[in-house]
Structure formats: structure tokens, C-alpha cells
Design a protein around this motif. Sequence first.
Motif, PDB file in Angstrom:
ATOM      1  N   ALA A   1       0.817  -1.214   0.000  1.00 42.66           N
ATOM      2  CA  ALA A   1       0.000   0.000   0.000  1.00 42.66           C
ATOM      3  C   ALA A   1       0.850   1.263   0.000  1.00 42.66           C
ATOM      4  O   ALA A   1       0.456   2.291  -0.575  1.00 42.66           O
ATOM      5  CB  ALA A   1      -0.934   0.000   1.209  1.00 42.66           C
ATOM      6  N   GLY A   2       2.010   1.204   0.640  1.00 39.17           N
ATOM      7  CA  GLY A   2       2.804   2.414   0.798  1.00 39.17           C
ATOM      8  C   GLY A   2       3.729   2.742  -0.354  1.00 39.17           C
ATOM      9  O   GLY A   2       4.045   3.915  -0.571  1.00 39.17           O
ATOM     10  N   ALA A   3       4.165   1.758  -1.126  1.00 39.80           N
ATOM     11  CA  ALA A   3       5.153   2.002  -2.181  1.00 39.80           C
ATOM     12  C   ALA A   3       4.696   3.030  -3.212  1.00 39.80           C
ATOM     13  O   ALA A   3       5.475   3.930  -3.566  1.00 39.80           O
ATOM     14  CB  ALA A   3       5.520   0.685  -2.864  1.00 39.80           C
TER      15      ALA A   3
ATOM     16  N   ASP B   1      14.005  12.685   8.147  1.00 41.25           N
ATOM     17  CA  ASP B   1      13.925  11.827   9.338  1.00 41.25           C
ATOM     18  C   ASP B   1      12.682  10.941   9.287  1.00 41.25           C
ATOM     19  O   ASP B   1      12.722   9.768   9.698  1.00 41.25           O
ATOM     20  CB  ASP B   1      13.882  12.684  10.601  1.00 41.25           C
ATOM     21  N   ALA B   2      11.575  11.505   8.800  1.00 38.84           N
ATOM     22  CA  ALA B   2      10.326  10.738   8.728  1.00 38.84           C
ATOM     23  C   ALA B   2      10.471   9.556   7.771  1.00 38.84           C
ATOM     24  O   ALA B   2       9.990   8.447   8.050  1.00 38.84           O
ATOM     25  CB  ALA B   2       9.177  11.645   8.284  1.00 38.84           C
ATOM     26  N   VAL B   3      11.134   9.781   6.641  1.00 40.36           N
ATOM     27  CA  VAL B   3      11.343   8.683   5.694  1.00 40.36           C
ATOM     28  C   VAL B   3      12.199   7.593   6.332  1.00 40.36           C
ATOM     29  O   VAL B   3      11.929   6.396   6.178  1.00 40.36           O
ATOM     30  CB  VAL B   3      12.002   9.210   4.401  1.00 40.36           C
ATOM     31  N   ASP B   4      13.230   7.981   7.067  1.00 39.51           N
ATOM     32  CA  ASP B   4      14.084   6.992   7.720  1.00 39.51           C
ATOM     33  C   ASP B   4      13.325   6.242   8.813  1.00 39.51           C
ATOM     34  O   ASP B   4      13.515   5.031   8.992  1.00 39.51           O
ATOM     35  CB  ASP B   4      15.314   7.679   8.309  1.00 39.51           C
TER      36      ASP B   4
ATOM     37  N   GLU C   1       5.649   6.895  14.793  1.00 41.36           N
ATOM     38  CA  GLU C   1       6.718   7.893  14.851  1.00 41.36           C
ATOM     39  C   GLU C   1       6.916   8.566  13.500  1.00 41.36           C
ATOM     40  O   GLU C   1       7.235   9.758  13.422  1.00 41.36           O
ATOM     41  CB  GLU C   1       8.021   7.236  15.315  1.00 41.36           C
ATOM     42  N   THR C   2       6.723   7.815  12.433  1.00 42.03           N
ATOM     43  CA  THR C   2       6.840   8.401  11.093  1.00 42.03           C
ATOM     44  C   THR C   2       5.819   9.511  10.911  1.00 42.03           C
ATOM     45  O   THR C   2       6.149  10.600  10.413  1.00 42.03           O
ATOM     46  CB  THR C   2       6.627   7.320  10.022  1.00 42.03           C
ATOM     47  N   ARG C   3       4.591   9.239  11.305  1.00 39.53           N
ATOM     48  CA  ARG C   3       3.546  10.253  11.149  1.00 39.53           C
ATOM     49  C   ARG C   3       3.848  11.491  11.969  1.00 39.53           C
ATOM     50  O   ARG C   3       3.671  12.626  11.503  1.00 39.53           O
ATOM     51  CB  ARG C   3       2.200   9.658  11.570  1.00 39.53           C
ATOM     52  N   GLU C   4       4.309  11.287  13.202  1.00 33.33           N
ATOM     53  CA  GLU C   4       4.602  12.429  14.067  1.00 33.33           C
ATOM     54  C   GLU C   4       5.707  13.302  13.476  1.00 33.33           C
ATOM     55  O   GLU C   4       5.606  14.527  13.454  1.00 33.33           O
ATOM     56  CB  GLU C   4       4.995  11.934  15.458  1.00 33.33           C
ATOM     57  N   ARG C   5       6.770  12.665  12.959  1.00 31.12           N
ATOM     58  CA  ARG C   5       7.877  13.441  12.417  1.00 31.12           C
ATOM     59  C   ARG C   5       7.468  14.120  11.104  1.00 31.12           C
ATOM     60  O   ARG C   5       7.894  15.245  10.833  1.00 31.12           O
ATOM     61  CB  ARG C   5       9.088  12.544  12.193  1.00 31.12           C
ATOM     62  N   ALA C   6       6.665  13.452  10.295  1.00 31.53           N
ATOM     63  CA  ALA C   6       6.202  14.063   9.046  1.00 31.53           C
ATOM     64  C   ALA C   6       5.351  15.300   9.327  1.00 31.53           C
ATOM     65  O   ALA C   6       5.500  16.336   8.663  1.00 31.53           O
ATOM     66  CB  ALA C   6       5.410  13.046   8.229  1.00 31.53           C
ATOM     67  N   LEU C   7       4.458  15.208  10.324  1.00 34.83           N
ATOM     68  CA  LEU C   7       3.627  16.358  10.669  1.00 34.83           C
ATOM     69  C   LEU C   7       4.464  17.479  11.285  1.00 34.83           C
ATOM     70  O   LEU C   7       4.135  18.662  11.124  1.00 34.83           O
ATOM     71  CB  LEU C   7       2.513  15.927  11.621  1.00 34.83           C
ATOM     72  N   ARG C   8       5.546  17.123  11.948  1.00 37.26           N
ATOM     73  CA  ARG C   8       6.440  18.163  12.451  1.00 37.26           C
ATOM     74  C   ARG C   8       7.092  18.910  11.283  1.00 37.26           C
ATOM     75  O   ARG C   8       7.282  20.136  11.340  1.00 37.26           O
ATOM     76  CB  ARG C   8       7.518  17.544  13.340  1.00 37.26           C
ATOM     77  N   ALA C   9       7.435  18.164  10.215  1.00 37.22           N
ATOM     78  CA  ALA C   9       7.972  18.811   9.019  1.00 37.22           C
ATOM     79  C   ALA C   9       6.959  19.783   8.432  1.00 37.22           C
ATOM     80  O   ALA C   9       7.302  20.898   8.020  1.00 37.22           O
ATOM     81  CB  ALA C   9       8.367  17.756   7.983  1.00 37.22           C
ATOM     82  N   ALA C  10       5.694  19.369   8.404  1.00 42.32           N
ATOM     83  CA  ALA C  10       4.649  20.254   7.894  1.00 42.32           C
ATOM     84  C   ALA C  10       4.510  21.491   8.771  1.00 42.32           C
ATOM     85  O   ALA C  10       4.366  22.623   8.277  1.00 42.32           O
ATOM     86  CB  ALA C  10       3.318  19.508   7.816  1.00 42.32           C
TER      87      ALA C  10
ATOM     88  N   ASP D   1       1.711  12.714   1.132  1.00 43.58           N
ATOM     89  CA  ASP D   1       2.052  11.433   0.491  1.00 43.58           C
ATOM     90  C   ASP D   1       2.628  10.455   1.504  1.00 43.58           C
ATOM     91  O   ASP D   1       2.307   9.258   1.492  1.00 43.58           O
ATOM     92  CB  ASP D   1       3.073  11.665  -0.630  1.00 43.58           C
ATOM     93  N   LEU D   2       3.502  10.968   2.369  1.00 40.36           N
ATOM     94  CA  LEU D   2       4.138  10.099   3.357  1.00 40.36           C
ATOM     95  C   LEU D   2       3.114   9.575   4.368  1.00 40.36           C
ATOM     96  O   LEU D   2       3.157   8.402   4.772  1.00 40.36           O
ATOM     97  CB  LEU D   2       5.246  10.858   4.075  1.00 40.36           C
ATOM     98  N   LEU D   3       2.176  10.425   4.766  1.00 39.43           N
ATOM     99  CA  LEU D   3       1.119   9.967   5.673  1.00 39.43           C
ATOM    100  C   LEU D   3       0.282   8.875   5.011  1.00 39.43           C
ATOM    101  O   LEU D   3      -0.085   7.882   5.652  1.00 39.43           O
ATOM    102  CB  LEU D   3       0.226  11.141   6.073  1.00 39.43           C
ATOM    103  N   ARG D   4      -0.006   9.053   3.745  1.00 35.09           N
ATOM    104  CA  ARG D   4      -0.776   8.033   3.038  1.00 35.09           C
ATOM    105  C   ARG D   4       0.022   6.732   2.920  1.00 35.09           C
ATOM    106  O   ARG D   4      -0.552   5.640   2.951  1.00 35.09           O
ATOM    107  CB  ARG D   4      -1.167   8.548   1.653  1.00 35.09           C
ATOM    108  N   ALA D   5       1.348   6.849   2.794  1.00 32.36           N
ATOM    109  CA  ALA D   5       2.183   5.642   2.760  1.00 32.36           C
ATOM    110  C   ALA D   5       2.109   4.875   4.068  1.00 32.36           C
ATOM    111  O   ALA D   5       2.320   3.656   4.091  1.00 32.36           O
ATOM    112  CB  ALA D   5       3.637   6.013   2.450  1.00 32.36           C
ATOM    113  N   THR D   6       1.793   5.563   5.168  1.00 32.34           N
ATOM    114  CA  THR D   6       1.666   4.889   6.465  1.00 32.34           C
ATOM    115  C   THR D   6       0.266   4.331   6.691  1.00 32.34           C
ATOM    116  O   THR D   6       0.007   3.766   7.752  1.00 32.34           O
ATOM    117  CB  THR D   6       1.998   5.858   7.614  1.00 32.34           C
ATOM    118  N   GLY D   7      -0.632   4.530   5.730  1.00 34.19           N
ATOM    119  CA  GLY D   7      -1.977   3.972   5.854  1.00 34.19           C
ATOM    120  C   GLY D   7      -3.065   4.976   6.163  1.00 34.19           C
ATOM    121  O   GLY D   7      -4.220   4.582   6.347  1.00 34.19           O
ATOM    122  N   VAL D   8      -2.744   6.269   6.207  1.00 33.08           N
ATOM    123  CA  VAL D   8      -3.756   7.291   6.479  1.00 33.08           C
ATOM    124  C   VAL D   8      -4.523   7.571   5.188  1.00 33.08           C
ATOM    125  O   VAL D   8      -3.921   7.707   4.124  1.00 33.08           O
ATOM    126  CB  VAL D   8      -3.100   8.584   7.006  1.00 33.08           C
ATOM    127  N   GLU D   9      -5.854   7.656   5.287  1.00 28.61           N
ATOM    128  CA  GLU D   9      -6.666   7.934   4.115  1.00 28.61           C
ATOM    129  C   GLU D   9      -6.403   9.346   3.592  1.00 28.61           C
ATOM    130  O   GLU D   9      -5.938  10.222   4.321  1.00 28.61           O
ATOM    131  CB  GLU D   9      -8.158   7.784   4.454  1.00 28.61           C
TER     132      GLU D   9
END
Length: 391
Positions: free
Chosen positions: A243-245, A285-288, A302-311, A339-347
Motif C-alpha cells: 500500500a505504501g510504495a 527523518d520521517a522517511v528513515d 513515529e513516522t507520522r509524528e515526524r512528518a507532521l512536524r515537518a509540515a 504522500d508520506l502519511l498516506r504511505a503509512t496507511g492514512v486515508e
Amino acid sequence: MIGVARDRADAVAKRARAGLMLALQAGLAAGLAWYLAHDVIGRPAPFFAPIAAVITLASSVGQRMRRTAELVAGVAVGIGLGDGIILLIGTGPVQIGLIVLLAVLVATAVGGGPPLIVQSASSAVLVATLTVQTGHPWTRFFDALVGGGVGLAVMTVLLPINPLSVVRRAADPALRAFTAGLHEAALGLSDGDPDVIEAALARLRSAEGTFAAFGTAIEAARENVAFAPARWHSRGALAQYVAGAPQLTYALRNVRVMIRRAQTALNDRERVPEVLPASVRHLGDAVDLLRQEWARGVEPVETRERALRAAAESGRAYDTGLGYSGGVVVAQIRTSVADLLRATGVEYAEATRQVRVAVGWRGRPHGARNRAARARPPAPPSGRSPEPGAG
């Protein structure tokens, strides 16, 4: 010298471990193919059966099931044509040329891809040059079918490769390159160095190949799970990658647009607030973190949290005042975060909402939003974001 030797030894051991499963598969398939063709069917010397089994396995690693079927068909077609021509007109250089010509024509006519064409021709050459006609022209054709069938059975049922291991090995270099490119871009923005930005862009261009390999591994893993009951338990963990690729591919494209615009901003000497490179660094950092959480098979919180911090950091940069290219950088960061949030499964709708909240637009008074908009350069005449590749 000792350290270099140790690193080389570790690399050799790592490659050996990676090839262990293929070696086990090939050994099992070759033995089974010979047993079925020789002891069960009664062929006196069915050497094409283990050859076809090993070729099928060796050529199907990381490839789709259709390509594997083409390889099996190619072996059978080449051997069948070779046997038929030798029976009718004997052997010799003219016959070899004719056999290859017909094998390639047949493979092309049925719509086969390179695996089918190459394997048909090479199998026909083997028959014409290395075998002696025994009076049974189609026996080797069936040997090839037996061997190819055994190879497929071993690969999908008896001893299937762990699809999660295959996907993780392919995802790791892709996500590491993505992370490194973002971190390098953040450094270039922070130092105001367009050359560093260009190097980051080149790194992400080269990452296209690793992402393509990642996608191929996912397709192969999906088919492996579908046809291998022993690997059905991997479906849940594999679903994260499947789903994430595609969303990661979108994020990579948006990040490349963002980096090109960042380079333009530096070349135009636009003001770059400190929080803007910080935002790009958090995105890396979120991608890593996504790479690590996927590898552990856990929910990528943690990915979602760091991605939203970037935003959020990009929103702060926007509020301090940016030039036109800087505004595009912020817009691409927001899109990449979604896009990254959606890669983690967020609609989609929820990802968009979370990004807006993080940036700070949600809940802000309408007048304040308009004042912030007036502080920015006007949008392009079309009213749309720049197309990928702009700048």
C-alpha cells in the motif's frame, strides 16, 4: 588492512546468506526433476529436466510469474523445435542457424518477451550441438516441461523465498537514498549552497532505480504470497509495503520538484528562514523512521509524528515571509508530507486534514489567512501549482 579484510569477509558472508535460499531451491528442484523424469517417468538420461528446473529458479528471482512461465515455455519450445529439425534434416551449421531462426520467430509470434525469446534460442542451440538424436524426438521437450514445472512448484509451494525478506532488502536502499537526499538538501538550504542542492537532486535521481527495484520486488512478493500457502501468514506485514510504495513514489517526485525550487530560491537570493531547512530535515527523518518501522512490522506512528512536524515547520517558514520559489518549496513539503502519511496507511482526506492542522491553517481566522496570502507573491496565472520539473 585488517579492517578492510574484515569488511570484505562480512560482504562475502552477507552475499552467501542472501543466496542460501536460492541454492537450496535449486538443489531441491534439480534433484526432484531428475527423480520424476528418470525414476517415475522412466527417461534414461533426462538431463534437460534438472537444467530447466535450475534455469527457471535462477531467472525468476525478483521477476513476475508471467516471466517465469515464459522461461519454462521458452525452454520447451526451443527443445521441441531443435529435436524436430534434427529428426528431419540432421545436424550441422545450417541446421543450427535454422533452429535458432525458427525458435526466435515462434517466441516472437506468440508475443513473448525477452526471457521467452532468449531461452527458446539457447535451448534450441543446446539440443542441436550437445545432444545426439535417440529416435524419440519429443522426449526432451517433456523433460523441459517436467523440470520447469518442478522449478515453479519448488519456488511457490515447497520452498518459497520469504517475500518479506525480499521486499525489505529492496526497500532498504531506496528509503536510505531518499533520506540521504532530503538531509543533503536540508544542508544545502541551511548553508545557502546551490551546489549541495544539486548534489541532493542527483542523489534522488539515482534513487529512481532503487525505487523501481522496490516496486518489482513487491510485485514478485505479492505473487509469491498468492501462490505459496506457506507464506500466507506474511500478507499482513507485506500489505504495509504494497500500500505504501506507490505513495512513496509520489513523494519522491514531489520532493524532487521541491529541491529544484529550493535551488532556484538560492540562485535568486531569496530569503531562507532557519525553519525551512529544518522542515526538510524532519521530512528526511520521517522517511528513515518509516524504513525502520516497516522493517520491525509495527504501526508507523513515529513516522507520522515526524512528518507532521515537518509540515508544522514549513508553516512557520511560510509565516515569516518567503519569496515565490520559497512558497513553492513549502507547498511541495506539504504535499510530500501528505504522500508520506498516506504511505503509512492514512486515508487521503484525513492526511490532508492533518497536514492543514499541522501547518496552522485549520482554525485560523479567515482574515488572518487572507493577510498571510497577500504577503505572498501572486500565484501563476493558471492558479495551479507548478508542474513537476518546473525551475
